[in-house]
Write a protein that holds these residues in place. Structure first.
Motif, PDB file in Angstrom:
ATOM      1  N   MET A   1       0.821  -1.191   0.000  1.00  5.97           N
ATOM      2  CA  MET A   1       0.000   0.000   0.000  1.00  5.97           C
ATOM      3  C   MET A   1       0.872   1.265   0.000  1.00  5.97           C
ATOM      4  SD  MET A   1      -3.200   1.027   0.156  1.00  5.97           S
ATOM      5  CE  MET A   1      -4.538   1.081   1.273  1.00  5.97           C
ATOM      6  N   ILE A   2       1.969   1.255   0.733  1.00  7.20           N
ATOM      7  CA  ILE A   2       2.855   2.418   0.792  1.00  7.20           C
ATOM      8  C   ILE A   2       3.436   2.726  -0.591  1.00  7.20           C
ATOM      9  CG2 ILE A   2       5.017   3.322   1.760  1.00  7.20           C
ATOM     10  CD1 ILE A   2       2.690   3.243   3.759  1.00  7.20           C
ATOM     11  N   TRP A   3       3.837   1.689  -1.330  1.00  6.27           N
ATOM     12  CA  TRP A   3       4.395   1.903  -2.669  1.00  6.27           C
ATOM     13  C   TRP A   3       3.350   2.463  -3.616  1.00  6.27           C
ATOM     14  CZ3 TRP A   3       9.202   2.605  -3.561  1.00  6.27           C
ATOM     15  CH2 TRP A   3      10.156   1.974  -2.773  1.00  6.27           C
ATOM     16  N   LEU A   4       2.139   1.981  -3.518  1.00  5.84           N
ATOM     17  CA  LEU A   4       1.061   2.494  -4.371  1.00  5.84           C
ATOM     18  C   LEU A   4       0.810   3.973  -4.074  1.00  5.84           C
ATOM     19  CD1 LEU A   4      -1.165   2.124  -6.451  1.00  5.84           C
ATOM     20  CD2 LEU A   4      -2.652   1.334  -4.601  1.00  5.84           C
ATOM     21  N   ILE A   5       0.767   4.326  -2.805  1.00  8.97           N
ATOM     22  CA  ILE A   5       0.569   5.722  -2.417  1.00  8.97           C
ATOM     23  C   ILE A   5       1.733   6.582  -2.918  1.00  8.97           C
ATOM     24  CG2 ILE A   5       0.469   7.294  -0.440  1.00  8.97           C
ATOM     25  CD1 ILE A   5      -1.173   5.089   0.998  1.00  8.97           C
ATOM     26  N   PHE A   6       2.949   6.092  -2.786  1.00 11.98           N
ATOM     27  CA  PHE A   6       4.129   6.811  -3.288  1.00 11.98           C
ATOM     28  C   PHE A   6       4.020   7.051  -4.794  1.00 11.98           C
ATOM     29  CE2 PHE A   6       8.337   6.645  -5.299  1.00 11.98           C
ATOM     30  CZ  PHE A   6       8.928   7.760  -4.722  1.00 11.98           C
ATOM     31  N   ILE A   7       3.661   6.008  -5.524  1.00  9.84           N
ATOM     32  CA  ILE A   7       3.523   6.124  -6.980  1.00  9.84           C
ATOM     33  C   ILE A   7       2.438   7.132  -7.337  1.00  9.84           C
ATOM     34  CG2 ILE A   7       2.771   4.885  -9.055  1.00  9.84           C
ATOM     35  CD1 ILE A   7       4.320   2.435  -7.884  1.00  9.84           C
ATOM     36  N   LEU A   8       1.298   7.069  -6.640  1.00  3.61           N
ATOM     37  CA  LEU A   8       0.188   7.968  -6.952  1.00  3.61           C
ATOM     38  C   LEU A   8       0.463   9.422  -6.576  1.00  3.61           C
ATOM     39  CD1 LEU A   8      -2.837   5.712  -5.991  1.00  3.61           C
ATOM     40  CD2 LEU A   8      -2.071   6.350  -8.282  1.00  3.61           C
ATOM     41  N   ILE A   9       1.253   9.646  -5.544  1.00  8.10           N
ATOM     42  CA  ILE A   9       1.500  11.019  -5.086  1.00  8.10           C
ATOM     43  C   ILE A   9       2.765  11.626  -5.707  1.00  8.10           C
ATOM     44  CG2 ILE A   9       2.054  12.438  -3.064  1.00  8.10           C
ATOM     45  CD1 ILE A   9       0.169  10.704  -1.447  1.00  8.10           C
ATOM     46  N   VAL A  10       3.752  10.814  -6.037  1.00  7.92           N
ATOM     47  CA  VAL A  10       5.019  11.353  -6.539  1.00  7.92           C
ATOM     48  C   VAL A  10       5.220  11.062  -8.031  1.00  7.92           C
ATOM     49  CG1 VAL A  10       7.530  11.318  -6.283  1.00  7.92           C
ATOM     50  CG2 VAL A  10       6.080  11.197  -4.260  1.00  7.92           C
ATOM     51  N   ILE A  11       5.189   9.809  -8.402  1.00  5.93           N
ATOM     52  CA  ILE A  11       5.519   9.407  -9.772  1.00  5.93           C
ATOM     53  C   ILE A  11       4.427   9.813 -10.763  1.00  5.93           C
ATOM     54  CG2 ILE A  11       6.125   7.471 -11.266  1.00  5.93           C
ATOM     55  CD1 ILE A  11       8.199   8.097  -9.059  1.00  5.93           C
ATOM     56  N   ASN A  12       3.172   9.499 -10.466  1.00  6.45           N
ATOM     57  CA  ASN A  12       2.064   9.783 -11.368  1.00  6.45           C
ATOM     58  C   ASN A  12       1.954  11.264 -11.737  1.00  6.45           C
ATOM     59  OD1 ASN A  12      -0.447   8.986 -12.798  1.00  6.45           O
ATOM     60  ND2 ASN A  12      -1.381  10.274 -11.225  1.00  6.45           N
ATOM     61  N   PRO A  13       1.974  12.186 -10.772  1.00  6.40           N
ATOM     62  CA  PRO A  13       1.878  13.599 -11.160  1.00  6.40           C
ATOM     63  C   PRO A  13       3.024  14.062 -12.061  1.00  6.40           C
ATOM     64  CG  PRO A  13       1.460  13.373  -8.821  1.00  6.40           C
ATOM     65  CD  PRO A  13       1.929  12.042  -9.304  1.00  6.40           C
ATOM     66  N   ILE A  14       4.216  13.577 -11.796  1.00  6.09           N
ATOM     67  CA  ILE A  14       5.356  13.962 -12.634  1.00  6.09           C
ATOM     68  C   ILE A  14       5.165  13.448 -14.056  1.00  6.09           C
ATOM     69  CG2 ILE A  14       7.827  13.627 -13.043  1.00  6.09           C
ATOM     70  CD1 ILE A  14       8.141  13.578  -9.932  1.00  6.09           C
ATOM     71  N   LEU A  15       4.854  12.164 -14.189  1.00  4.02           N
ATOM     72  CA  LEU A  15       4.700  11.579 -15.521  1.00  4.02           C
ATOM     73  C   LEU A  15       3.542  12.209 -16.287  1.00  4.02           C
ATOM     74  CD1 LEU A  15       5.345   7.788 -14.808  1.00  4.02           C
ATOM     75  CD2 LEU A  15       6.911   9.466 -15.814  1.00  4.02           C
ATOM     76  N   GLU A  16       2.395  12.375 -15.626  1.00  4.31           N
ATOM     77  CA  GLU A  16       1.232  12.943 -16.316  1.00  4.31           C
ATOM     78  C   GLU A  16       1.464  14.404 -16.710  1.00  4.31           C
ATOM     79  OE1 GLU A  16      -2.504  12.326 -14.345  1.00  4.31           O
ATOM     80  OE2 GLU A  16      -2.575  10.232 -14.984  1.00  4.31           O
ATOM     81  N   GLU A  17       2.052  15.189 -15.841  1.00  2.00           N
ATOM     82  CA  GLU A  17       2.273  16.595 -16.168  1.00  2.00           C
ATOM     83  C   GLU A  17       3.338  16.767 -17.242  1.00  2.00           C
ATOM     84  OE1 GLU A  17       0.233  19.048 -15.338  1.00  2.00           O
ATOM     85  OE2 GLU A  17      -0.892  17.465 -14.333  1.00  2.00           O
ATOM     86  N   VAL A  18       4.376  15.964 -17.198  1.00  2.00           N
ATOM     87  CA  VAL A  18       5.389  16.048 -18.255  1.00  2.00           C
ATOM     88  C   VAL A  18       4.752  15.691 -19.595  1.00  2.00           C
ATOM     89  CG1 VAL A  18       7.478  14.941 -19.169  1.00  2.00           C
ATOM     90  CG2 VAL A  18       7.409  15.719 -16.799  1.00  2.00           C
TER      91      VAL A  18
END
Length: 109
Positions: A1-18
């Motif tokens: 669950m922690i990794w999913l939250i990390f991906i959704l809060i950190v990785i996803n916004p970066i990838l989607e906005e780029v």
């Protein structure tokens, strides 16, 4: 669950906005005026999210669920164009995703 939250809060916004506000919006700006480019990019950003929301909710909830996504796409597009940077849209996107996760964890679940 922690990794999913990390991906959704950190990785996803970066990838989607780029992708959406840096690559796609810039590409649309070459073909359309500023307002049209932001609208078109937000529309396709919303369509992308609608396809993932479609199986989660029934009509009309799935349609209603993407209205804030479209509004966010418009906001992030204008933020990107106003500041000339994607940093603000990444941070705002991360905060929005954090809010969605909190609603899920503390209200829905």
């Amino acid at each position: 669950m922690i990794w999913l939250i990390f991906i959704l809060i950190v990785i996803n916004p970066i990838l989607e906005e780029v992708y959406w506000r840096n690559f796609m919006l810039k590409k649309q700006m070459g073909e359309w005026n500023r307002h049209s480019a932001i609208f078109i990019t937000a529309f396709f950003y919303t369509l992308y999210h609608f396809l993932s929301i479609l199986p989660m909710f029934q009509v009309p909830l799935n349609v209603a669920a993407v209205v804030p996504v479209f509004a966010a796409g418009i906001f992030w597009g204008y933020l990107r164009e106003k500041t000339g940077s994607i940093v603000g849209s990444i941070v705002s996107h991360a905060l929005a995703d954090m809010g969605i996760i909190c609603v899920y964890l503390f209200v829905i679940r």
